[in-house]
Design a protein around this motif. Structure first.
Motif, mmCIF file in Angstrom:
data_model
loop_
_atom_site.group_PDB
_atom_site.id
_atom_site.type_symbol
_atom_site.label_atom_id
_atom_site.label_comp_id
_atom_site.label_asym_id
_atom_site.label_seq_id
_atom_site.Cartn_x
_atom_site.Cartn_y
_atom_site.Cartn_z
ATOM 1 N N ARG A 133 -9.712 45.957 62.250
ATOM 2 C CA ARG A 133 -8.653 45.652 61.034
ATOM 3 C C ARG A 133 -9.042 46.166 59.761
ATOM 4 N NH1 ARG A 133 -4.952 45.371 58.387
ATOM 5 N NH2 ARG A 133 -3.394 44.033 58.448
ATOM 6 N N GLU A 137 -7.292 49.463 57.365
ATOM 7 C CA GLU A 137 -7.118 48.900 55.981
ATOM 8 C C GLU A 137 -7.408 49.989 54.978
ATOM 9 O OE1 GLU A 137 -6.797 45.221 54.451
ATOM 10 O OE2 GLU A 137 -4.755 44.784 55.478
ATOM 11 N N LEU A 140 -4.960 52.667 53.829
ATOM 12 C CA LEU A 140 -3.718 52.059 52.843
ATOM 13 C C LEU A 140 -4.165 52.252 51.446
ATOM 14 C CD1 LEU A 140 -2.611 49.145 55.121
ATOM 15 C CD2 LEU A 140 -1.937 51.428 55.036
ATOM 16 N N LEU A 142 -4.469 50.093 48.951
ATOM 17 C CA LEU A 142 -4.607 48.935 48.533
ATOM 18 C C LEU A 142 -4.967 48.584 47.158
ATOM 19 C CD1 LEU A 142 -6.428 47.243 51.676
ATOM 20 C CD2 LEU A 142 -3.848 47.602 51.333
ATOM 21 N N LEU A 225 3.796 47.420 51.302
ATOM 22 C CA LEU A 225 2.469 47.532 51.839
ATOM 23 C C LEU A 225 2.418 46.264 52.923
ATOM 24 C CD1 LEU A 225 -0.479 47.846 51.764
ATOM 25 C CD2 LEU A 225 -0.776 46.272 49.953
ATOM 26 N N ARG A 229 0.850 46.661 56.744
ATOM 27 C CA ARG A 229 -0.085 45.844 57.439
ATOM 28 C C ARG A 229 0.400 44.877 58.590
ATOM 29 N NH1 ARG A 229 -2.229 43.064 51.819
ATOM 30 N NH2 ARG A 229 -4.577 43.697 51.858
ATOM 31 N N LEU A 232 -0.127 47.671 61.419
ATOM 32 C CA LEU A 232 -1.571 47.465 61.865
ATOM 33 C C LEU A 232 -1.903 46.213 62.869
ATOM 34 C CD1 LEU A 232 -3.401 48.972 58.779
ATOM 35 C CD2 LEU A 232 -2.477 50.197 60.850
ATOM 36 N N ASP A 233 -1.289 44.988 62.210
ATOM 37 C CA ASP A 233 -1.650 43.934 63.010
ATOM 38 C C ASP A 233 -1.175 43.881 64.415
ATOM 39 O OD1 ASP A 233 -2.896 42.571 60.936
ATOM 40 O OD2 ASP A 233 -1.205 41.800 60.075
ATOM 41 N N ARG A 247 -9.517 37.185 59.556
ATOM 42 C CA ARG A 247 -10.141 38.092 58.626
ATOM 43 C C ARG A 247 -10.690 37.469 57.454
ATOM 44 N NH1 ARG A 247 -6.019 42.670 57.408
ATOM 45 N NH2 ARG A 247 -5.448 40.771 55.761
#
Length: 252
Positions: A133, A137, A140, A142, A225, A229, A232-233, A247
């Motif tokens: 995970r 990320e 991305l 971020l 965003l 996420r 992805l989750d 996490r």
């Protein structure tokens, strides 16, 4: 000057130098004063020094800024020199050609991204879900650094479709990422935390390609965003359905 063979011309005197950068180094060497008796000898010609490395990085960073703001179409040698705050001669001294500069700048950006990602991610194969995970990320935007790097990579990617040398830098990086993701999934499979009969290679291909596309969507403002996420989750939970590890930021 450097020992590289020169090509004999069809007419006129034979060349003394193999390239402009070689000629510039010879000129600078002639202009250097002779060392005083007993003084330490200067570093051999061509040996990288801290000053030279800093100057090359400064020029490469100028390429990044131009690529992020205008695309590589605006990255002429004169524009790069102006953005870096150095002379055109200095750029030509450090890089034999514009193409060599673009390739080296891309390699340096890949190295920087990998170093920063390693500093942000705790490599712990005992928690493959959390590691996977965190790795995804990194695709991305971020923060400002990752958003900037993604813009530069996007500019380079378009150029690499017609440039094998640039494509080779991308392909090498992509394959290593896919192998890493596959290894993380395999660690989870060995620990019994993935779905049965998971195909680590196919899953890695999908996750790397999907995370890259999600990062570009966020960069373009096509999706927020939080949505990226959530996607992805979903895919991580599909591979690790029974894993409830949290996490580092406290989210599952």
């Amino acid at each position: 000057m450097c020992g590289t063979p020169t090509t004999p011309p069809r007419r006129g005197r034979p060349p003394l130098y193999c390239s402009r950068s070689c000629q510039a180094r010879a000129y600078r060497r002639r202009k250097q004063p002779l060392p005083a008796p007993g003084a330490a000898a200067p570093p051999p010609e061509g040996r990288p020094t801290d000053t030279r490395a800093r100057r090359r990085r400064r020029i490469a960073e100028a390429v990044w800024r131009i690529a992020a703001g205008q695309g590589l179409e605006g990255a002429s040698m004169r524009a790069i020199a102006a953005e870096a705050g150095v002379s055109l001669r200095a750029v030509q001294y450090h890089f034999d050609s514009k193409h060599a500069l673009l390739v080296d700048a891309l390699r340096l950006l890949h190295e920087d991204n990998e170093r920063l990602a390693r500093a942000r991610i705790r490599s712990d194969m005992t928690d493959p879900r959390g590691l996977l995970r965190a790795l995804l990320e990194e695709f991305l935007p971020l923060d400002d650094q990752r958003a900037f790097a993604l813009r530069v990579f996007a500019a380079y990617y378009a150029r690499s479709l017609a440039d094998p040398s640039l494509a080779a830098v991308f392909l090498a990086a992509d394959q290593s990422l896919e192998r890493l993701v596959a290894d993380i999934i395999e660690a989870g499979r060995a620990a019994g935390s993935t779905v049965p009969d998971v195909d680590r290679h196919h899953e890695a291909d999908l996750l790397v390609a999907g995370a890259t596309g999600l990062g570009l969507d966020v960069l373009h403002g096509r999706r927020p965003l939080a949505d990226a996420r959530a996607v992805l989750d979903y895919h991580v939970a599909r591979i690790f359905p029974a894993d409830t590890t949290t996490r580092p930021d406290g989210r599952p």
